[in-house]
Enzyme design. Structure first.
Site, PDB file in Angstrom:
ATOM      1  N   CYS A 107      -1.139 -14.243  -0.043  1.00  0.00           N
ATOM      2  CA  CYS A 107      -1.522 -13.280  -1.068  1.00  0.00           C
ATOM      3  C   CYS A 107      -2.894 -13.717  -1.574  1.00  0.00           C
ATOM      4  O   CYS A 107      -3.030 -14.796  -2.146  1.00  0.00           O
ATOM      5  CB  CYS A 107      -0.477 -13.305  -2.191  1.00  0.00           C
ATOM      6  N   CYS A 118      -4.485  -3.181 -16.644  1.00  0.00           N
ATOM      7  CA  CYS A 118      -3.030  -3.042 -16.635  1.00  0.00           C
ATOM      8  C   CYS A 118      -2.455  -3.993 -17.688  1.00  0.00           C
ATOM      9  O   CYS A 118      -2.702  -5.200 -17.635  1.00  0.00           O
ATOM     10  CB  CYS A 118      -2.470  -3.391 -15.257  1.00  0.00           C
TER      11      CYS A 118
END
Ligand code: SAH
Length: 346
Positions: A107, A118
């Site tokens: 990742c 967010c």
């Protein structure tokens, strides 16, 4: 006079060949240096032993090799590894290795910090400092591939752009990094094993479709109702759901690839039947998969994982509409390596 030296790894093979020709040398020298930089992972010009000393000195005078450095590596009890990666200008990003019985996934981060907001994501609290260069993205993957071989006895099998940053806000560099990752001169990985995750930038989703990219797309949706989505992802006011959906329709028309949605169900935010119905409606235009992600708290209060009944409801309703559902358990929570937790705490 002090001139700023260029990062030699920003050059393509063709540009390197041209550089050597312009120096009155053979273009072929460019291939040799390119191989040192990308296949052999040389960190210095000195290491390039089949290149003459004078040529190495000439390179030294023009260029630097900006390699990343893994500053600290943390290992979770579940096998997950998190790297804090130091860049040439001393900024730090994080990347994660996630092992499962069948795959090892890297990742990786695409930006230092993030420009989006967010409200449930730890990275959004860091200011966006800059985009990562293609080689800085590539190096994160190489570092994780090496760790995968060392600690799990197998090479890396998958890559997700779900680390820090919004990959589509650094589109060109992400694309260049993926080119290198998939090229036989880099890691020769299949683009089908790469997922680019976006919070949903319509213009860039269209561009990706038009560019004919071969990797997969995941969209962090979290709500298919504008008011709800704008409350938790404020940039949704600029890129509302109708625009996102139109862009995704274009993506599907061009690629015929199933669309994956990432979705966290929070208590009191999106855990009602109307939320699921809106999601079903939103997904209708293309074969879809909804990945229900476990929430990883980043502070106390505000956001809480919904009850398991709500998750069950999502699963049942979606499946009744023939939408594939997966439930993603978090990994590496004990080292703050799970989704939304990357914030350079160490
Ligand atoms: N900017 C990109 C990629 C980074 S985030 C994107 O938004 O897709 C990777 C995933 O983790 C996204 O789906 C994101 O919504 C999710 N995420 C962020 N914070 C989280 C948290 N605290 N718990 C669980 N998932 C989270």
């Amino acid at each position: 006079m002090d001139t700023i030296k260029k990062d030699i790894r920003a050059l393509t093979k063709t540009q390197l060949r041209e550089f050597f020709e312009a120096q009155g040398d053979k273009a072929f020298r460019g291939n040799q240096v390119y191989e040192w930089l990308w296949q052999k992972g040389a960190h210095s010009f000195e290491a390039m032993t089949n290149i003459s000393k004078s040529t190495r000195e000439m390179l030294e005078a023009h260029f630097v090799i900006n390699h990343i450095k893994v500053d600290t590596m943390q290992r979770s009890s579940d096998g997950t590894i998190k790297n804090a990666v130091r860049l040439h200008d001393d900024l730090i990003v994080e990347s994660v290795l996630i092992p499962t019985p069948t795959r090892t996934t890297a990742c990786v981060s695409s930006q230092v910090g993030c420009s989006l907001d967010c409200r449930f994501c730890a990275t959004s609290r860091l200011k966006r400092m800059r985009n990562l260069n293609p080689d800085e993205i590539y190096d994160q993957v190489v570092a994780i591939d090496n760790e995968s071989r060392l600690y799990h006895n197998r090479p890396l099998s998958n890559i997700v752009f779900m680390g820090m940053g919004e990959p589509l806000m650094n589109y060109n560099n992400v694309l260049k990094a993926i080119d290198k990752i998939t090229s036989p001169e880099g890691l020769a990985m299949s683009p089908k094993r790469i997922v680019v995750s976006t919070s949903g930038v319509p213009k860039m989703i269209r561009k990706m479709a038009d560019d004919g990219v071969k990797f997969k797309l995941a969209v962090s949706l979290h709500s298919a109702i504008d008011e709800v989505r704008t409350a938790i992802m404020p940039f949704n006011a600029t890129f509302p759901l109708a625009d996102l959906r139109a862009a995704l329709e274009h993506w599907y028309a061009k690629t015929k690839n199933r669309i994956t949605y990432e979705y966290v169900v929070w208590k009191g935010i999106n855990d009602k039947r109307k939320d699921v119905d809106a999601l079903v409606e939103f997904c209708k235009f293309a074969p879809s998969k909804v990945n229900l992600i476990e929430y990883n708290p980043i502070d106390d209060g505000e956001f809480q994982q919904a009850r398991s009944e709500a998750i069950e409801m999502y699963k049942n309703v979606l499946e009744a509409h023939r939408i594939t559902v997966t439930i993603r358990r978090s990994r590496g929570k004990d080292i703050d390596a799970a989704c939304g937790q990357l914030a350079n705490k160490s």
